[in-house]
Structures are given as structure tokens and as C-alpha cells.
Scaffold this motif. Structure first.
Motif, PDB file in Angstrom:
ATOM      1  N   GLY A 179       0.815  -1.195   0.000  1.00 22.28           N
ATOM      2  CA  GLY A 179       0.000   0.000   0.000  1.00 22.28           C
ATOM      3  C   GLY A 179       0.859   1.260   0.000  1.00 22.28           C
ATOM      4  N   PRO A 180       0.230   2.420  -0.116  1.00 23.97           N
ATOM      5  CA  PRO A 180       0.975   3.681  -0.139  1.00 23.97           C
ATOM      6  C   PRO A 180       1.461   4.054   1.252  1.00 23.97           C
ATOM      7  CG  PRO A 180      -1.371   4.116  -0.170  1.00 23.97           C
ATOM      8  CD  PRO A 180      -1.223   2.622  -0.254  1.00 23.97           C
ATOM      9  N   GLY A 181       2.403   4.961   1.310  1.00 25.52           N
ATOM     10  CA  GLY A 181       2.911   5.415   2.600  1.00 25.52           C
ATOM     11  C   GLY A 181       3.756   6.656   2.449  1.00 25.52           C
ATOM     12  N   THR A 182       4.032   7.286   3.578  1.00 24.16           N
ATOM     13  CA  THR A 182       4.876   8.479   3.626  1.00 24.16           C
ATOM     14  C   THR A 182       6.139   8.158   4.398  1.00 24.16           C
ATOM     15  OG1 THR A 182       2.935   9.917   3.580  1.00 24.16           O
ATOM     16  CG2 THR A 182       5.004  10.892   4.367  1.00 24.16           C
ATOM     17  N   VAL A 183       7.278   8.578   3.881  1.00 28.61           N
ATOM     18  CA  VAL A 183       8.547   8.294   4.544  1.00 28.61           C
ATOM     19  C   VAL A 183       8.671   9.173   5.790  1.00 28.61           C
ATOM     20  CG1 VAL A 183      11.049   8.248   4.311  1.00 28.61           C
ATOM     21  CG2 VAL A 183       9.606   7.755   2.320  1.00 28.61           C
ATOM     22  N   PRO A 184       8.716   8.575   6.987  1.00 32.03           N
ATOM     23  CA  PRO A 184       8.889   9.384   8.195  1.00 32.03           C
ATOM     24  C   PRO A 184      10.334   9.852   8.330  1.00 32.03           C
ATOM     25  CG  PRO A 184       8.809   7.058   8.761  1.00 32.03           C
ATOM     26  CD  PRO A 184       8.549   7.139   7.281  1.00 32.03           C
ATOM     27  N   GLY A 185      10.528  11.019   8.923  1.00 34.01           N
ATOM     28  CA  GLY A 185      11.866  11.568   9.039  1.00 34.01           C
ATOM     29  C   GLY A 185      12.819  10.680   9.806  1.00 34.01           C
ATOM     30  N   TRP A 186      12.338  10.031  10.863  1.00 41.18           N
ATOM     31  CA  TRP A 186      13.224   9.202  11.684  1.00 41.18           C
ATOM     32  C   TRP A 186      13.811   8.028  10.912  1.00 41.18           C
ATOM     33  CZ3 TRP A 186      11.917   4.104  12.027  1.00 41.18           C
ATOM     34  CH2 TRP A 186      10.579   3.758  11.812  1.00 41.18           C
ATOM     35  N   LEU A 187      13.113   7.607   9.850  1.00 39.98           N
ATOM     36  CA  LEU A 187      13.588   6.451   9.093  1.00 39.98           C
ATOM     37  C   LEU A 187      14.889   6.754   8.357  1.00 39.98           C
ATOM     38  CD1 LEU A 187      12.515   3.570   8.620  1.00 39.98           C
ATOM     39  CD2 LEU A 187      11.496   4.377   6.504  1.00 39.98           C
ATOM     40  N   LEU A 188      15.162   8.026   8.097  1.00 41.42           N
ATOM     41  CA  LEU A 188      16.367   8.421   7.381  1.00 41.42           C
ATOM     42  C   LEU A 188      17.542   8.676   8.319  1.00 41.42           C
ATOM     43  CD1 LEU A 188      14.723  10.911   4.848  1.00 41.42           C
ATOM     44  CD2 LEU A 188      15.185   8.463   4.548  1.00 41.42           C
ATOM     45  N   ASP A 189      17.272   8.666   9.612  1.00 40.85           N
ATOM     46  CA  ASP A 189      18.336   8.917  10.589  1.00 40.85           C
ATOM     47  C   ASP A 189      19.002   7.617  11.014  1.00 40.85           C
ATOM     48  OD1 ASP A 189      17.656  11.596  10.542  1.00 40.85           O
ATOM     49  OD2 ASP A 189      16.228  11.388  12.203  1.00 40.85           O
ATOM     50  N   ASP A 190      20.267   7.707  11.333  1.00 41.93           N
ATOM     51  CA  ASP A 190      20.994   6.554  11.871  1.00 41.93           C
ATOM     52  C   ASP A 190      20.660   6.437  13.355  1.00 41.93           C
ATOM     53  OD1 ASP A 190      22.714   4.615  12.733  1.00 41.93           O
ATOM     54  OD2 ASP A 190      24.553   5.588  12.010  1.00 41.93           O
ATOM     55  N   PRO A 191      20.029   5.330  13.779  1.00 41.00           N
ATOM     56  CA  PRO A 191      19.652   5.218  15.190  1.00 41.00           C
ATOM     57  C   PRO A 191      20.845   4.970  16.113  1.00 41.00           C
ATOM     58  CG  PRO A 191      19.146   3.183  14.041  1.00 41.00           C
ATOM     59  CD  PRO A 191      19.613   4.153  12.988  1.00 41.00           C
ATOM     60  N   GLY A 192      22.015   4.677  15.550  1.00 43.33           N
ATOM     61  CA  GLY A 192      23.186   4.427  16.374  1.00 43.33           C
ATOM     62  C   GLY A 192      23.172   3.074  17.048  1.00 43.33           C
ATOM     63  N   ARG A 193      22.242   2.217  16.671  1.00 47.80           N
ATOM     64  CA  ARG A 193      22.134   0.866  17.226  1.00 47.80           C
ATOM     65  C   ARG A 193      21.323   0.029  16.247  1.00 47.80           C
ATOM     66  NH1 ARG A 193      17.369   1.409  21.752  1.00 47.80           N
ATOM     67  NH2 ARG A 193      16.249   3.150  20.784  1.00 47.80           N
ATOM     68  N   PRO A 194      21.388  -1.282  16.369  1.00 48.31           N
ATOM     69  CA  PRO A 194      20.608  -2.109  15.442  1.00 48.31           C
ATOM     70  C   PRO A 194      19.113  -1.824  15.575  1.00 48.31           C
ATOM     71  CG  PRO A 194      22.208  -3.437  16.638  1.00 48.31           C
ATOM     72  CD  PRO A 194      22.191  -2.084  17.300  1.00 48.31           C
ATOM     73  N   ARG A 195      18.441  -1.855  14.437  1.00 48.54           N
ATOM     74  CA  ARG A 195      16.993  -1.647  14.408  1.00 48.54           C
ATOM     75  C   ARG A 195      16.341  -2.946  13.931  1.00 48.54           C
ATOM     76  NH1 ARG A 195      15.912   3.238  11.055  1.00 48.54           N
ATOM     77  NH2 ARG A 195      15.876   4.433  13.012  1.00 48.54           N
ATOM     78  N   VAL A 196      15.424  -3.468  14.735  1.00 44.31           N
ATOM     79  CA  VAL A 196      14.773  -4.745  14.420  1.00 44.31           C
ATOM     80  C   VAL A 196      13.276  -4.514  14.285  1.00 44.31           C
ATOM     81  CG1 VAL A 196      14.330  -7.112  15.189  1.00 44.31           C
ATOM     82  CG2 VAL A 196      16.535  -6.025  15.690  1.00 44.31           C
TER      83      VAL A 196
END
Length: 399
Positions: A216-233
Motif C-alpha cells: 500500500g501507499p505510505g509516507t517516509v517518516p523523518g526518523w527512518l532516514l536517521d541513523d539510530p546508532g544501534r541495530p533496528r529490528v
């Protein structure tokens, strides 16, 4: 050309076919997507043109019948059963018979409107979800070729036969008789998005098709483009997870979320709106997202934990992610074990899912095992070599 797609359910059976339908549109062909009336809105939301076929059948009620209960319960059947139903006992075979009865009932309800529309619109080609038994019958009634879109295991793909050594079920053949059509027991071919190294044995002619993730459609959230500095699961039940019992409901895989956050990783719980409605408390440090497409989310993650659905698994292949699979039904365990054998996934069976310590151990390995990551990247490379939907939109013709 005019290409008629057919599915019996939305969204989990519709979404895998959407990129191919759009590839036909982009190539200049006309496309219609037929589904029961309850699925028409989901089709329209993809930007494709929907055709409501038949009155709604109470699929949810049928799926809850006693005979089908094991199909929606955690557990595994004999290894390799989907290619060899002879490995199954009478109880398991009765579950498959109940599944076939359900699909035949849905097909019978769809066919009147589907064939009537086809006779007016005159498609040149039919592409059908392999569980949508109305698709091949309508194609035969219209005198046009059909391609089956592989969904799930070989046993599900050929549910109208129950066993590779037997012919089609009498009730399936009667659907053809209803329209005076000669039974067509084999489509022109099967479109298979499964990477070749993970395929289970199957007696049909397969055409490779690269899986392109669509949720489906969606909008890219800003946080998704940031490096979280830790693994993301990411932890998810996919589009269909809520229809399975056990943990694949509102409090999706809570033990896994606790394991992820306790190890210092960022947990992302990806839900559909229906799953989010009844969401209870989640562990601190969990980010909850609703309707965020996997093709946006997965490339920003380190690993994925899910219920075993093929749509989620294939999206993870494309992103090169190692997976922890918690199969919520026997049919979901088949693909999971195939992935495990390839070294690209860890699997916790039904008994293991009862022990929270197993989750912590599995997630720790998911984060640190380089062999898992390497195998997942190899699968990503394999997927990239498969022909995209745009290639098939130029080669699938009525001739």
C-alpha cells in the motif's frame, strides 16, 4: 491486451500481484482486478480498477470452523508435506479437504459475475492468485489462457487436487460444467516469485518473477532516514498476521519485543490499522508504526521478526535481512524451515515459542551472527537476478 487479474481475498493475496498488474498498465495494456465485493476497496486503493465479483461469502466464519482450526494454529506437520501430502495423516488431510471446500465455495460465489464481466469486457489473458479457483474456470469459460500466481506452498497452489497423484476434485470439475467449459487442469504456466534456492518440489511449469514488495501507499517518516546508532529490528505479523491465533494478534510477539529492547536494539512494531486498534502496552523503547510499507521500512533495519508469511519473508529477501520466524500455522512453517536450511533465518517452533528464554537467545544471535547476515545477502543477490514484473509484462501474451 486486456488482462484480467483475479483474487479471492485482500490484502495478503492481492498485494503480491499488484506490481505485475501495474507493469501491464505501464506497458500500455488495460487491466482489471476482480475480487469479492469486500475486496473491491482494497483493489481500488492500489490505483487499479476493481471488479466486484459475486456476493460476499462469510470467509471469516468459514475460516473459524472446527475442521480448519489446525490451519490457523501453531504447529508443524511432517517435513516436506506440502510437496508430498502422502506424508500426512487422515486428520491433516481432512484439514486440506476443508480448505479446498472453502475455496470452492468462494469460487462458486464469484463465478457468475466474473464470467459475465469477462464476456462483456473480453480479456485476452487471466492472471489468478493460485487459491482463487474462480480464475482458471473463468478463463476456460472465456476461451483465453490463464497463468497462476503462486501463493504459498505447493499443496496450497494445487488445493483443487489435494494430492499430486490424483486428478481435480469432482466439485472443481463441476464449476467448469456450470459454464459448459472444457476443464483445464493446468494453466499455461505458474508465475513464481520464490527464489529458486528456496523452492519446494512442484509439478507445474514455473516462470520466475522477481518479488517487488507492495504494502500500500505510505509516507517516509523523518526518523527512518536517521541513523539510530544501534541495530533496528522490525517485528511484524504482515498483512495477514491478525487472522492467526496465539501471539499474532494485538500484542504481537511481546516476548520478542522485550528481547530486542533488553539487548539495546531499537524495536519497531509494524502493524496494520486493524492490528493497532486493540494494541495493548508494549515494552519501553518500542516504536509503533502503522501501515508503513515494508519496502520503505526494511532497508533501514538490521533484521526482521515475523509470523512466517511469504509476503513479509520475500520483502526481507529483497532487503537482505536475516529473519527470525515464529510460524503461526503449519503452512507458514514450510517456508520458514526452507529459509532455515539455507542459513538465512532462525525458526522457533510452537513449543519453543512458549519459552521466553528462547526469544532472548534467538534475537541475540539474529543481531550478532555474521553467517546469518551473509546468507541473507546471498538471497538478496539471487532475488536481484530474477526477471522483474516489467519483463513479464512484455512476454506473457495470448499467443
Amino acid at each position: 491486451m486486456r488482462v484480467l487479474f483475479a483474487t479471492w481475498a485482500a490484502p495478503s493475496h492481492l498485494f503480491p500481484m499488484v506490481p505485475l498488474a501495474w507493469a501491464f498498465r505501464a506497458a500500455g495494456h488495460e487491466v482489471r482486478v476482480a475480487a469479492p465485493a469486500s475486496g473491491a476497496a482494497a483493489v481500488a486503493a492500489t490505483g487499479l480498477s476493481a471488479v466486484a465479483a459475486g456476493p460476499d461469502v462469510a470467509v471469516a466464519q468459514m475460516a473459524g470452523r472446527e475442521r480448519l482450526a489446525p490451519w490457523r494454529s501453531r504447529g508443524e506437520w511432517a517435513t516436506g508435506w506440502s510437496a508430498r501430502p502422502d506424508l500426512l495423516g487422515e486428520a491433516e488431510l481432512d484439514v486440506l479437504r476443508a480448505l479446498a471446500d472453502k475455496q470452492l465455495m468462494v469460487a462458486d460465489a464469484m463465478l457468475g459475475d466474473l464470467v459475465a464481466f469477462g464476456r462483456r469486457w473480453a480479456p485476452d489473458l487471466v492472471v489468478y492468485d493460485s487459491l482463487c479457483l474462480a480464475g482458471p474456470v473463468a478463463a476456460a469459460a472465456l476461451g483465453v489462457p490463464a497463468y497462476g500466481f503462486v501463493a504459498g506452498s505447493p499443496a496450497v497452489t494445487r488445493i483443487e487436487r489435494l494430492h499430486p497423484s490424483t486428478g481435480p476434485l469432482p466439485a472443481y470439475l463441476r464449476l467448469f460444467e456450470r459454464f459448459g467449459a472444457e476443464p483445464v487442469v493446468e494453466p499455461r504456466g505458474w508465475l513464481d516469485p520464490c527464489p529458486p534456492s528456496l523452492r519446494l518440489p512442484f509439478d507445474g511449469d514455473r516462470t520466475e518473477l522477481r518479488h517487488v514488495s507492495y504494502n500500500g501507499p505510505g509516507t517516509v517518516p523523518g526518523w527512518l532516514l536517521d541513523d539510530p546508532g544501534r541495530p533496528r529490528v522490525v517485528v511484524t505479523g504482515g498483512a495477514a498476521g491478525s487472522k492467526y491465533g496465539g501471539q499474532a494478534g494485538a500484542g504481537l510477539f511481546r516476548d520478542t519485543l522485550e528481547a530486542v529492547t533488553s539487548l539495546g536494539a531499537e524495536a519497531v512494531l509494524a502493524l496494520t490499522p486493524a492490528q493497532a486498534e486493540n494494541l495493548g502496552p508494549v515494552p519501553e523503547g518500542t516504536r509503533v508504526v502503522r501501515s508503513l510499507p515494508f519496502h520503505l521500512l526494511f532497508p533501514a533495519c538490521h533484521a526482521v521478526v515475523h509470523h512466517g508469511g511469504s509476503g513479509t519473508a520475500f520483502a526481507a529477501f529483497a532487503a537482505g535481512l536475516p529473519q527470525l520466524v515464529l510460524p503461526q500455522a503449519p503452512v507458514l512453517a514450510e517456508l520458514a524451515r526452507s529459509m532455515e536450511a539455507r542459513g538465512a533465518a532462525l525458526v522457533l517452533g510452537a513449543d519453543e515459542q512458549e519459552d521466553p528464554r528462547r526469544f532472548a537467545t534467538a534475537v541475540a544471535r539474529l543481531l550478532d551472527d555474521n553467517d546469518l547476515t551473509r546468507a541473507a545477502r546471498n538471497l538478496q543477490d539471487e532475488v536481484a537476478t530474477m526477471p522483474p514484473p516489467s519483463a513479464l509484462a512484455t512476454t506473457l501474451t495470448p499467443a
